[in-house]
Design a protein around this motif. Structure first.
Motif, PDB file in Angstrom:
ATOM      1  N   ILE A  67     -23.072 -14.534 163.796  1.00  0.00           N
ATOM      2  CA  ILE A  67     -23.331 -15.299 165.019  1.00  0.00           C
ATOM      3  C   ILE A  67     -24.769 -15.817 165.024  1.00  0.00           C
ATOM      4  O   ILE A  67     -25.025 -16.992 165.336  1.00  0.00           O
ATOM      5  N   ILE A  68     -25.711 -14.952 164.652  1.00  0.00           N
ATOM      6  CA  ILE A  68     -27.120 -15.365 164.618  1.00  0.00           C
ATOM      7  C   ILE A  68     -27.313 -16.494 163.606  1.00  0.00           C
ATOM      8  O   ILE A  68     -27.955 -17.511 163.897  1.00  0.00           O
ATOM      9  N   ALA A  69     -26.746 -16.321 162.410  1.00  0.00           N
ATOM     10  CA  ALA A  69     -26.903 -17.327 161.355  1.00  0.00           C
ATOM     11  C   ALA A  69     -26.225 -18.640 161.729  1.00  0.00           C
ATOM     12  O   ALA A  69     -26.755 -19.732 161.480  1.00  0.00           O
ATOM     13  N   LEU A  70     -25.053 -18.561 162.337  1.00  0.00           N
ATOM     14  CA  LEU A  70     -24.329 -19.765 162.745  1.00  0.00           C
ATOM     15  C   LEU A  70     -25.077 -20.516 163.842  1.00  0.00           C
ATOM     16  O   LEU A  70     -25.169 -21.748 163.815  1.00  0.00           O
ATOM     17  N   ARG A  71     -25.621 -19.789 164.798  1.00  0.00           N
ATOM     18  CA  ARG A  71     -26.374 -20.443 165.867  1.00  0.00           C
ATOM     19  C   ARG A  71     -27.657 -21.073 165.335  1.00  0.00           C
ATOM     20  O   ARG A  71     -28.052 -22.169 165.774  1.00  0.00           O
ATOM     21  N   ALA A 124     -28.057 -22.234 162.318  1.00  0.00           N
ATOM     22  CA  ALA A 124     -27.631 -23.432 161.574  1.00  0.00           C
ATOM     23  C   ALA A 124     -27.341 -24.572 162.539  1.00  0.00           C
ATOM     24  O   ALA A 124     -27.678 -25.736 162.273  1.00  0.00           O
ATOM     25  N   SER A 125     -26.717 -24.242 163.667  1.00  0.00           N
ATOM     26  CA  SER A 125     -26.383 -25.261 164.666  1.00  0.00           C
ATOM     27  C   SER A 125     -27.634 -25.881 165.280  1.00  0.00           C
ATOM     28  O   SER A 125     -27.693 -27.091 165.516  1.00  0.00           O
ATOM     29  N   LYS A 126     -28.657 -25.056 165.517  1.00  0.00           N
ATOM     30  CA  LYS A 126     -29.898 -25.551 166.107  1.00  0.00           C
ATOM     31  C   LYS A 126     -30.715 -26.354 165.092  1.00  0.00           C
ATOM     32  O   LYS A 126     -31.286 -27.392 165.421  1.00  0.00           O
ATOM     33  N   LEU A 127     -30.785 -25.844 163.857  1.00  0.00           N
ATOM     34  CA  LEU A 127     -31.579 -26.514 162.829  1.00  0.00           C
ATOM     35  C   LEU A 127     -30.985 -27.854 162.420  1.00  0.00           C
ATOM     36  O   LEU A 127     -31.704 -28.830 162.196  1.00  0.00           O
ATOM     37  N   TYR A 128     -29.649 -27.884 162.313  1.00  0.00           N
ATOM     38  CA  TYR A 128     -28.978 -29.082 161.807  1.00  0.00           C
ATOM     39  C   TYR A 128     -27.870 -29.515 162.772  1.00  0.00           C
ATOM     40  O   TYR A 128     -26.688 -29.381 162.474  1.00  0.00           O
ATOM     41  N   PRO A 129     -28.247 -30.034 163.933  1.00  0.00           N
ATOM     42  CA  PRO A 129     -27.238 -30.410 164.935  1.00  0.00           C
ATOM     43  C   PRO A 129     -26.306 -31.527 164.474  1.00  0.00           C
ATOM     44  O   PRO A 129     -25.227 -31.688 165.029  1.00  0.00           O
ATOM     45  N   GLU A 130     -26.714 -32.299 163.462  1.00  0.00           N
ATOM     46  CA  GLU A 130     -25.882 -33.400 162.986  1.00  0.00           C
ATOM     47  C   GLU A 130     -25.081 -33.036 161.737  1.00  0.00           C
ATOM     48  O   GLU A 130     -24.492 -33.898 161.090  1.00  0.00           O
ATOM     49  N   SER A 131     -25.037 -31.755 161.420  1.00  0.00           N
ATOM     50  CA  SER A 131     -24.311 -31.304 160.236  1.00  0.00           C
ATOM     51  C   SER A 131     -22.826 -31.660 160.311  1.00  0.00           C
ATOM     52  O   SER A 131     -22.214 -31.602 161.383  1.00  0.00           O
ATOM     53  N   ARG A 132     -22.252 -31.998 159.183  1.00  0.00           N
ATOM     54  CA  ARG A 132     -20.811 -32.284 159.127  1.00  0.00           C
ATOM     55  C   ARG A 132     -19.996 -31.005 159.350  1.00  0.00           C
ATOM     56  O   ARG A 132     -18.784 -31.065 159.547  1.00  0.00           O
ATOM     57  N   HIS A 133     -20.667 -29.860 159.288  1.00  0.00           N
ATOM     58  CA  HIS A 133     -19.997 -28.574 159.510  1.00  0.00           C
ATOM     59  C   HIS A 133     -20.080 -28.123 160.967  1.00  0.00           C
ATOM     60  O   HIS A 133     -19.676 -27.005 161.274  1.00  0.00           O
ATOM     61  N   ARG A 134     -20.596 -28.962 161.841  1.00  0.00           N
ATOM     62  CA  ARG A 134     -20.868 -28.520 163.207  1.00  0.00           C
ATOM     63  C   ARG A 134     -19.618 -27.970 163.905  1.00  0.00           C
ATOM     64  O   ARG A 134     -19.670 -26.910 164.540  1.00  0.00           O
ATOM     65  N   GLU A 160     -16.925 -26.680 162.587  1.00  0.00           N
ATOM     66  CA  GLU A 160     -16.553 -25.407 161.961  1.00  0.00           C
ATOM     67  C   GLU A 160     -17.529 -24.303 162.343  1.00  0.00           C
ATOM     68  O   GLU A 160     -17.124 -23.150 162.578  1.00  0.00           O
ATOM     69  N   ILE A 161     -18.801 -24.634 162.442  1.00  0.00           N
ATOM     70  CA  ILE A 161     -19.812 -23.639 162.829  1.00  0.00           C
ATOM     71  C   ILE A 161     -19.552 -23.131 164.246  1.00  0.00           C
ATOM     72  O   ILE A 161     -19.545 -21.913 164.494  1.00  0.00           O
ATOM     73  N   MET A 162     -19.312 -24.055 165.171  1.00  0.00           N
ATOM     74  CA  MET A 162     -19.076 -23.638 166.560  1.00  0.00           C
ATOM     75  C   MET A 162     -17.756 -22.889 166.704  1.00  0.00           C
ATOM     76  O   MET A 162     -17.638 -21.964 167.525  1.00  0.00           O
ATOM     77  N   TYR A 163     -16.775 -23.269 165.919  1.00  0.00           N
ATOM     78  CA  TYR A 163     -15.491 -22.551 165.883  1.00  0.00           C
ATOM     79  C   TYR A 163     -15.695 -21.111 165.416  1.00  0.00           C
ATOM     80  O   TYR A 163     -15.182 -20.162 166.030  1.00  0.00           O
ATOM     81  N   LEU A 164     -16.490 -20.941 164.356  1.00  0.00           N
ATOM     82  CA  LEU A 164     -16.727 -19.600 163.822  1.00  0.00           C
ATOM     83  C   LEU A 164     -17.566 -18.748 164.774  1.00  0.00           C
ATOM     84  O   LEU A 164     -17.418 -17.523 164.800  1.00  0.00           O
ATOM     85  N   LEU A 207     -16.909 -16.243 175.744  1.00  0.00           N
ATOM     86  CA  LEU A 207     -16.357 -17.308 176.595  1.00  0.00           C
ATOM     87  C   LEU A 207     -17.342 -18.467 176.753  1.00  0.00           C
ATOM     88  O   LEU A 207     -16.929 -19.633 176.784  1.00  0.00           O
ATOM     89  N   ASP A 208     -18.626 -18.160 176.819  1.00  0.00           N
ATOM     90  CA  ASP A 208     -19.628 -19.233 176.866  1.00  0.00           C
ATOM     91  C   ASP A 208     -19.523 -20.118 175.618  1.00  0.00           C
ATOM     92  O   ASP A 208     -19.568 -21.352 175.704  1.00  0.00           O
ATOM     93  N   SER A 209     -19.376 -19.473 174.465  1.00  0.00           N
ATOM     94  CA  SER A 209     -19.248 -20.220 173.208  1.00  0.00           C
ATOM     95  C   SER A 209     -17.964 -21.038 173.190  1.00  0.00           C
ATOM     96  O   SER A 209     -17.934 -22.171 172.696  1.00  0.00           O
ATOM     97  N   TYR A 210     -16.911 -20.456 173.732  1.00  0.00           N
ATOM     98  CA  TYR A 210     -15.619 -21.144 173.792  1.00  0.00           C
ATOM     99  C   TYR A 210     -15.699 -22.406 174.655  1.00  0.00           C
ATOM    100  O   TYR A 210     -15.233 -23.481 174.257  1.00  0.00           O
ATOM    101  N   TYR A 211     -16.325 -22.299 175.834  1.00  0.00           N
ATOM    102  CA  TYR A 211     -16.434 -23.462 176.720  1.00  0.00           C
ATOM    103  C   TYR A 211     -17.318 -24.546 176.090  1.00  0.00           C
ATOM    104  O   TYR A 211     -17.058 -25.741 176.263  1.00  0.00           O
ATOM    105  N   SER A 212     -18.353 -24.125 175.381  1.00  0.00           N
ATOM    106  CA  SER A 212     -19.205 -25.101 174.685  1.00  0.00           C
ATOM    107  C   SER A 212     -18.411 -25.846 173.623  1.00  0.00           C
ATOM    108  O   SER A 212     -18.536 -27.069 173.467  1.00  0.00           O
TER     109      SER A 212
END
Length: 267
Positions: free
Chosen positions: A178-182, A184-194, A196-200, A225-230
């Motif tokens: 979760i820490i690593a995924l978050r 990655a999401s913050k560092l690279y918000p335009e990633s093509r994996h976004r 999949e990252i939020m899903y994981l 649930l916060d992550s799910y709504y996002s």
């Protein structure tokens, strides 16, 4: 035919050896130029290596240094080329060869950059060099090529961040995932994996809550649930929605039961 070819090759080698033996710097330089123009990179480099010390502080020093580095690049010795070109740009910042030198330096780092499963230090170095080139020479004929390289290198960093985080998830280290995924999401918000990252993040959060001690489950299901709504807000048409809806419902059911239990305790 083969005898004649061997004789030509032997003559070429003898020519270089004879020039080197004669210890005539100008002869080395001129023959080096000849081989350089003929794209005989190895022979030219041998001669430039030998001639270089004799032309230190002369008006030919920068041309010899650049052509020698270019020869190494053409021979795919990208590490040696990068080292030589990095020295070149520091020493000969006003040379007529500086634009070409900085471009080839960036390309050398690009070719040294590994795939996303390996350490990406060289990728970061390549990105710095590419962006410096684009900053210094925005109107270069090579600008579009370097912009494409920039996109490719950036994607390698995105891929690396995603793969690192996914590895934690795969081995069941959900909190670290979760820490690593978050991150990655913050560092690279335009990633093509976004997506999949939020899903994981939702999946890992669900598994973390499910496997937690009772005292931590409520907070962790709420976080899930916060992550799910996002995720729902950003990817309302995702193919993962049905799966995540089931996980969200499980979390809601747990929280409802927990609330009832707490009320009963108070009574």
């Amino acid at each position: 035919m083969w005898t004649a070819l061997f004789a030509v090759l032997l003559t070429g080698c003898n020519s270089i050896q004879q020039v080197l033996k004669n210890n005539d710097p100008m002869q080395m330089y001129r023959l080096g130029i000849k081989y350089y123009n003929q794209q005989k990179w190895n022979k030219a480099s041998m001669l430039f290596d030998a001639a270089s010390p004799y032309f230190s502080a002369s008006d030919k020093e920068d041309s010899i240094a650049f052509m020698n580095a270019h020869c190494k690049f053409k021979q795919r010795d990208y590490g040696a080329a990068a080292s030589a070109l990095d020295d070149f740009r520091r020493k000969f910042g006003r040379s007529v060869f500086i634009e070409d030198a900085e471009g080839i330096l960036a390309l050398s780092y690009f070719y040294l950059s590994p795939g996303p499963k390996r350490d990406q230090s060289m990728t970061t170095q390549a990105l710095v060099a590419v962006n410096e080139f684009l900053s210094h020479y925005p109107d270069s004929e090579q600008a579009e090529k370097f912009r494409e390289i920039n996109r490719e290198l950036t994607e390698r960093l995105h891929d690396k961040a995603y793969l690192n985080a996914y590895t934690y998830y795969k081995i069941g280290r959900y909190k670290a995932a979760i820490i690593a995924l978050r991150n990655a999401s913050k560092l690279y918000p335009e990633s093509r994996h976004r997506e999949e990252i939020m899903y994981l993040i939702v999946k890992a959060s669900s598994k973390l809550a499910e496997n937690s001690v009772r005292d931590k489950q409520t907070d962790r299901y709420l976080s899930m649930l916060d992550s799910y709504y996002s995720f729902m807000a950003e990817f309302p048409e995702s193919e993962h929605l049905r799966e995540l809806e089931r996980l969200a419902q499980h979390a809601k059911n747990y929280l409802e039961r927990n609330d009832k239990n707490e009320e009963n305790k108070k009574k």
